[in-house]
Structure formats: C-alpha cells, structure tokens
Scaffold this motif. Structure first.
Motif, mmCIF file in Angstrom:
data_model
loop_
_atom_site.group_PDB
_atom_site.id
_atom_site.type_symbol
_atom_site.label_atom_id
_atom_site.label_comp_id
_atom_site.label_asym_id
_atom_site.label_seq_id
_atom_site.Cartn_x
_atom_site.Cartn_y
_atom_site.Cartn_z
ATOM 1 N N GLU A 113 29.407 108.412 -77.824
ATOM 2 C CA GLU A 113 28.266 109.301 -77.616
ATOM 3 C C GLU A 113 26.999 108.772 -78.276
ATOM 4 O O GLU A 113 25.898 109.070 -77.833
ATOM 5 C CB GLU A 113 28.581 110.695 -78.175
ATOM 6 C CG GLU A 113 29.659 111.437 -77.406
ATOM 7 C CD GLU A 113 29.862 112.827 -77.950
ATOM 8 O OE1 GLU A 113 29.124 113.217 -78.873
ATOM 9 O OE2 GLU A 113 30.752 113.533 -77.452
ATOM 10 N N GLU A 140 26.581 108.016 -68.715
ATOM 11 C CA GLU A 140 26.761 109.454 -68.858
ATOM 12 C C GLU A 140 27.388 109.812 -70.197
ATOM 13 O O GLU A 140 27.166 110.905 -70.730
ATOM 14 C CB GLU A 140 27.624 109.969 -67.712
ATOM 15 C CG GLU A 140 27.732 111.479 -67.657
ATOM 16 C CD GLU A 140 28.460 111.960 -66.419
ATOM 17 O OE1 GLU A 140 28.680 113.178 -66.299
ATOM 18 O OE2 GLU A 140 28.803 111.104 -65.577
ATOM 19 N N SER A 143 24.839 110.058 -75.341
ATOM 20 C CA SER A 143 23.845 111.127 -75.425
ATOM 21 C C SER A 143 22.872 110.954 -76.583
ATOM 22 O O SER A 143 21.880 111.681 -76.663
ATOM 23 C CB SER A 143 24.548 112.478 -75.555
ATOM 24 O OG SER A 143 25.319 112.520 -76.754
ATOM 25 N N SER A 144 23.144 110.009 -77.488
ATOM 26 C CA SER A 144 22.314 109.878 -78.686
ATOM 27 C C SER A 144 21.959 108.422 -78.950
ATOM 28 O O SER A 144 22.826 107.545 -78.874
ATOM 29 C CB SER A 144 23.055 110.466 -79.895
ATOM 30 O OG SER A 144 22.294 110.342 -81.072
ATOM 31 N N PHE A 169 20.585 110.764 -69.586
ATOM 32 C CA PHE A 169 21.626 111.403 -70.377
ATOM 33 C C PHE A 169 21.347 111.400 -71.874
ATOM 34 O O PHE A 169 22.010 112.119 -72.619
ATOM 35 C CB PHE A 169 22.975 110.727 -70.106
ATOM 36 C CG PHE A 169 23.408 110.836 -68.670
ATOM 37 C CD1 PHE A 169 23.914 112.022 -68.165
ATOM 38 C CD2 PHE A 169 23.292 109.748 -67.812
ATOM 39 C CE1 PHE A 169 24.300 112.133 -66.849
ATOM 40 C CE2 PHE A 169 23.683 109.843 -66.493
ATOM 41 C CZ PHE A 169 24.183 111.033 -66.008
#
Length: 479
Positions: A113, A140, A143-144, A169
């Motif tokens: 992630e 996808e 996220s960070s 994303f």
C-alpha cells in the motif's frame, strides 16, 4: 593430453571479458527501453536476468552502460588525468548503484500500500524518475507515497505533478521537507486539481503566502503545511480558502509566524466553516490579541473539536480569555496550551471555565508556570467537572499542596500527568516504574508488580505493597 584443455581455458579467459561486455551492453539497453516505456514486467525479468542482487560486478558494469541510469562521462578524451577519470567513475557508480537500489525498492513495493522513498532521492534525478515511472503505472494496490525529506526542487515538482496526474489511486501524499517553494506548489496543485486526497503533508517546503493560496485549492481531508513562512499574508490566503472549502477536516499551520493579524483573519473564516475539526496553531506568535481572536471563533458555532495553541506566549491574560471560552463552547474535546507562560491566575481562569464545561475531554497545560494555587484551583474544578479524562500538567511549578489537591480529585480522570522531571529524585526506579514525590520526605514508585514508598533523600524503602497493579496516583493516596 593437457595441451587441448589448457588451450580451451586460455581462449575462454581471453574471450570472457569481451563477451561479458557485449552481454552487459545488451542488458543495459534493454533496461533503458523497459524504463522508458514503464514496462514493469520486462524490468522485473531483466532484473532477475542480470542478477542485480547477487552479482556486484555485473551490476557495476550495467550501471556504467545504462544511459537512463547515469549521465556517465560522455567524452573520455577530455579527461587528461587518469586519477580524475577513476574518481568520476567511482562517483558515477555510487550514484547509479543508489538509483538501482531505489528502483529495486520501488519494484519490491509494487504489491504494498505504501511506496516509501523518504530521504532516498536527494540530488539523484535518475532515481527520482524511476519512482515517477512506478507512480505512473497507476497501481490499484498502492495508496500512499512517502517522498519526504528529499530536497526536491521546483523543477522536479513539475515532473512529479505530471506523474501524479496520471495516477488515480494515491490518496496519501507525504511531500514534507522538500524545496517546492511557490512555483513547485503551483505545478503540484495543477497535477492534483482533479483529485480527492485523504492526506497531503507539505511541512517545510518554503511555500510562502503565494504557495499557501495554491495549497488551499487542493481537495484533501488532512492538510499539514507547518513551517512554510506563511506569516500574516499567508494566513489570510488560508482564511480565504477556508470560507469555501468543504472537504478539509484537519489543518496544521504550526510554525508559520502568522501573528495576531493573521489569526484574526483565520478566526473570521472559522466562524463560517462547519467542516474543519482539528487545527494546530503552535508557535505562531499569536500573543494576547491572537488568543482573543481564536477564543471568539471557538465561542460561536465553530466546528473545531481539537485545538493546539502551544508556544504562543499569551500568558495569563490569554488563558483568562480562553477560560471564559470554555464556558460557552460546546464542541471542543481537546485543548492544548503548553508553553505559554501561564501562571496561577491563568490556571484559576481555566479552572473556572472547567467548572461549567461539560464536553472537554483532554487539557494540556505542560511546561507553564503554574504553582500550588493554580493546581488547587484546577483540583476544585474537577469536583464538579466529570467529563475531563486527561490532564497534562507536567513541568510546572507545582509543590506538595498542588500535587496532593489534584491527586485527591483525580478519581474521574483516566490520565493525570503531573510528574516533574526532577533530577533531585533518588535513583530508586527500574524499567517500567513511575516515580512521584509525595512530600519533602517521601517518594512513591509504582509498576505493574508493586507499589513502594521510599524515604527521601536516603532512598530507603519504608513500605511495599506486592502485586498492586496501580499507579503513582494510587501510591500517593496510600501515603
């Protein structure tokens, strides 16, 4: 019988280097092509083929051959000194090794992630572009992005903005500790104009007032722009953004020297904002007038639930104003007033506010100048206030009377922190113990295993309760 094998070994030895160089050259070109087209699968295959993790010699050769990874010495004939060539070669290899290491780390983070390249890219444009290639893949699962403390200049920020514009994303961006300045911030905002972020961290980017205005145009729930030299003009730009912002829930403006004028502009905007819940205004030179401004905002229908006003030098007068605010405020759950030169008069005013306040859960008064009268006033407030659960009053001037008064009224508190970091306490603790002086002659220590009362300053244990899982607060009550 030996001639033929010896000849074969000799020929292999002679031909090995040219063959290896040819193989390396092809690998380097294929790596370049994969990086240019962001072909992730091909890059992974080539990494395995080159055995970058096992074969250091081959890694170095590929480093020197790959045009994408390093701007190596273009014209060796211009370098007359062999020592100079050797030195530049070593520097180039080190720089490229870092590039490959960063790219390899990025590839290893594909299924995670968080892509964390904090303090990994300083001055290394090739590694930076490698990270952008990963960002541009629009994964996808990721996220960070943590790209903080890299001293990224405004020019690179423009390239970053292009990469972020292609990603759908990433919702958490930590870009603190870079060198975006106003120009870089403008480019970044352009890349994020159609995004809805969860958090954006831009602490320490020298944005100035112009950058402050641009930052407020970005849609995010959390915005941290501390230490960016906003001053009064920047605070006014932030205030203008708050008037129409419908997404921002947490704002960190610490260390921007906004002053009382800037605080007044913010206070006016806060009275019309119903979304912002958490605000940090530490170290902003607010003074008394600034305290009055934020107090006026908190007395209205302001939505702020957590306000941090540490290190603003408003002393007792500011504390008195904020104490009166506690009477009327129905939203504030946490208030931090540490390091503001608050003395007994200010503590008494805050105590009076606590008597009539039924929503505040946490109050931080650390590192002030509160003595026994102030401590006793706060203790009296706790007799009627049953909603406050956490009180920090460490590093003040509390004596025995103030400490005992607070301790007696601490039954409703979940946490009372009034422990002084006093070097005069005897060395009677071990790991996991909490220590507090009870009076001039005794000290209590508590751990999960036992509670002990010690004679001070001799350090002799005079009472022990084994198996008592308590705290220093419990020990002092026994004392």
């Amino acid at each position: 019988n030996l001639a033929i094998p010896l000849l074969q070994v000799t020929l292999a030895w002679v031909l090995f280097k040219p063959v290896q160089r040819r193989i390396v050259w092809k690998l380097a070109r294929r790596i370049d092509a994969a990086l240019e087209t962001s072909d992730l699968q091909q890059l992974q295959r080539l990494r395995e083929e080159a055995q970058l993790k096992q074969d250091d010699e081959l890694l170095r050769c590929i480093c020197l051959q790959s045009t994408w990874l390093v701007d190596f010495v273009k014209n060796d004939q211009e370098i007359k000194s062999r020592g100079s060539l050797r030195r530049q070669t070593v520097e180039a290899v080190l720089k490229v090794s870092q590039s490959l290491r960063v790219c390899s780390h990025c590839l290893d983070s594909i299924d995670r992630e968080v892509l964390d390249v904090s303090a990994e890219l300083k001055g290394n444009e090739k590694a930076f572009k490698g990270v952008l290639a990963i960002v541009g893949l629009d994964l996808e699962t990721m996220s960070s992005l943590k790209m903080n403390n890299n001293d990224i200049p405004a020019l690179w920020a423009k390239e970053l903005a292009v990469g972020l514009s292609k990603n759908h994303f990433l919702v958490h961006l930590d870009l603190s500790g870079n060198a975006f300045a106003a120009d870089g911030m403008k480019a970044l905002a352009q890349g994020l104009k159609d995004k809805s972020l969860q958090s954006l961290l831009l602490t320490g980017n020298d944005l100035g007032a112009e950058g402050a205005k641009v930052a407020m145009d970005i849609k995010t729930r959390i915005l941290k722009v501390a230490n960016n030299k906003f001053r009064s003009e920047g605070a006014q730009a932030v205030a203008a953004g708050l008037r129409y912002n419908e997404t921002l829930e947490q704002l960190d403006l610490a260390g921007n020297d906004i002053g009382s004028e800037g605080m007044q502009a913010l206070a006016d905007a806060l009275q019309n904002n119903v979304v912002l819940r958490i605000i940090s205004l530490d170290s902003n030179n607010l003074g008394l007038e600034g305290a009055k401004a934020i107090a006026s905002a908190l007395q209205t229908t302001c939505s702020i639930e957590d306000a941090s006003l540490d290190k603003n030098d408003f002393a007792d007068e500011g504390a008195e104003v904020l104490g009166r605010t506690l009477v009327h405020n129905g939203n504030l759950r946490r208030l931090s007033l540490a390091s503001n030169r608050i003395q007994d008069a200010g503590a008494k005013a805050i105590g009076e506010g606590l008597r009539r306040n039924h929503v505040l859960n946490e109050l931080n008064l650390n590192s002030n100048e509160i003595g026994d009268p102030g401590g006793e006033a706060l203790a009296q407030a706790l007799q009627t206030n049953k909603t406050l659960k956490v009180l920090h009053i460490q590093l003040n001037k509390l004596g025995d009377l103030g400490c005992k008064a607070l301790d007696r009224q601490s039954g409703t508190l979940e946490e009372l922190d009034m422990k002084e970091k006093d070097s005069s306490l005897p060395d009677i603790t071990c790991k996991g113990h909490e220590v507090c002086r009870l009076d001039n002659a005794t000290v209590a220590s508590a751990s999960s295993d036992n509670t002990k009362i010690w004679q001070w300053p001799s350090g002799r244990c005079i009472h022990s309760v084994a198996g008592h899982s308590g705290s220093v607060r419990g020990a002092s009550l026994q004392g």
